[in-house]
Enzyme design. Structure first.
Site, PDB file in Angstrom:
ATOM      1  N   ASP A  87      55.158 -24.459  88.952  1.00 46.15           N
ATOM      2  CA  ASP A  87      56.564 -24.819  89.122  1.00 46.15           C
ATOM      3  C   ASP A  87      56.669 -26.169  89.823  1.00 46.15           C
ATOM      4  O   ASP A  87      55.745 -26.583  90.543  1.00 46.15           O
ATOM      5  CB  ASP A  87      57.264 -23.732  89.953  1.00 46.15           C
ATOM      6  CG  ASP A  87      58.680 -24.115  90.335  1.00 46.15           C
ATOM      7  OD1 ASP A  87      59.467 -24.435  89.427  1.00 46.15           O
ATOM      8  OD2 ASP A  87      58.991 -24.109  91.540  1.00 46.15           O
ATOM      9  N   ASP A  89      60.127 -27.755  91.398  1.00 52.21           N
ATOM     10  CA  ASP A  89      61.052 -27.830  92.520  1.00 52.21           C
ATOM     11  C   ASP A  89      60.717 -26.833  93.623  1.00 52.21           C
ATOM     12  O   ASP A  89      60.628 -25.627  93.387  1.00 52.21           O
ATOM     13  CB  ASP A  89      62.488 -27.613  92.031  1.00 52.21           C
ATOM     14  CG  ASP A  89      62.988 -28.793  91.215  1.00 52.21           C
ATOM     15  OD1 ASP A  89      63.165 -29.870  91.797  1.00 52.21           O
ATOM     16  OD2 ASP A  89      63.167 -28.638  89.994  1.00 52.21           O
TER      17      ASP A  89
END
Length: 242
Positions: A87, A89
């Protein structure tokens, strides 16, 4: 005389590989057929699986997807690697569109995604580049974010400017099947199953608490700012509104 026996049986193309509505096997424009028939829900092709992150318009049949999936698994076995979905963010980076006091600090990337768009400011998590370079020796790296395609590729450029780590394996919300969950996309990317896939994310809910998920502590650099690309209805969005 041949009597009434069948000499030739003609079978129509099942359009197993489609790119932007055009069959790669017979060249048929499926969008034209659909517009002539006027039936939007009629399945004209067996190509329903999108396996390439950056080219969602390219779709293949489930049979071909499984064959390609098996070939990918064999390649990974030969290279003695697994797959790592990472991922962006608040896992590898933190981004804000608000002016903060820390803006004078070094190590912050400032960019716009288009004319008239707000200025964004991104800070990389400390040592994340070193981590990615080391882990890339053991895993085939993939990036997954609910940010836009342009945002995803821009951030990937900061992390991997020479495109040695991620290459084209960057998945954004523009290619997502489900705007609220990341789990559904794994079935298309890995049609033979995700037994060779490991996931790193700061959130468990978007992966439906998958057993192959490693949850990491959220990276927060800009105080008071959450995940600007959190899915609609999530806690981060509610906090932002309040």
């Amino acid at each position: 005389m041949c009597g009434r026996g069948v000499l030739v049986r003609l079978e129509g193309c099942s359009h197993p590989v489609v790119m932007k509505g055009l069959c790669a096997e017979c060249g048929q424009d499926l969008t034209q057929i659909r517009s002539k028939n006027g039936k939007q829900n009629v399945p004209l092709s067996t190509a329903t699986v999108s396996m390439v992150h950056s080219v969602p318009e390219l779709k293949v049949s489930s049979e071909q997807a499984e064959q390609l999936g098996r070939e990918d698994q064999q390649r990974l076995h030969r290279n003695r690697k697994l797959v790592l979905m990472v991922d962006l963010d608040q896992t590898l980076i933190h981004t804000t569109e608000q002016h903060c006091q820390q803006m004078s600090n070094k190590g912050i990337f400032h960019f716009q995604l288009g004319r008239g768009e707000p200025m964004l400011h991104t800070r990389l998590r400390p040592h994340c580049k070193e981590f990615l370079e080391k882990i890339a020796k053991l895993y085939e790296l993939h990036v997954f974010t609910f940010g836009s395609r342009l945002y995803a590729h821009t951030i990937a450029g900061f992390l991997d400017p020479e495109k040695k780590l991620f290459s084209h394996r960057i998945l954004s919300r523009d290619e997502c099947i489900d705007p609220f969950s990341k789990t559904g996309n794994l079935r298309d990317l890995f049609p033979c199953g995700d037994s060779m896939v490991c996931i790193i994310d700061d959130r468990e809910d978007v992966w439906k608490f998958a057993p192959n998920l490693i949850t990491v502590k959220k990276y927060v650099y800009f105080q008071g700012i959450g995940d600007i690309n959190a899915p609609p209805g999530s806690r981060e969005i509610q906090m932002k509104k309040n």
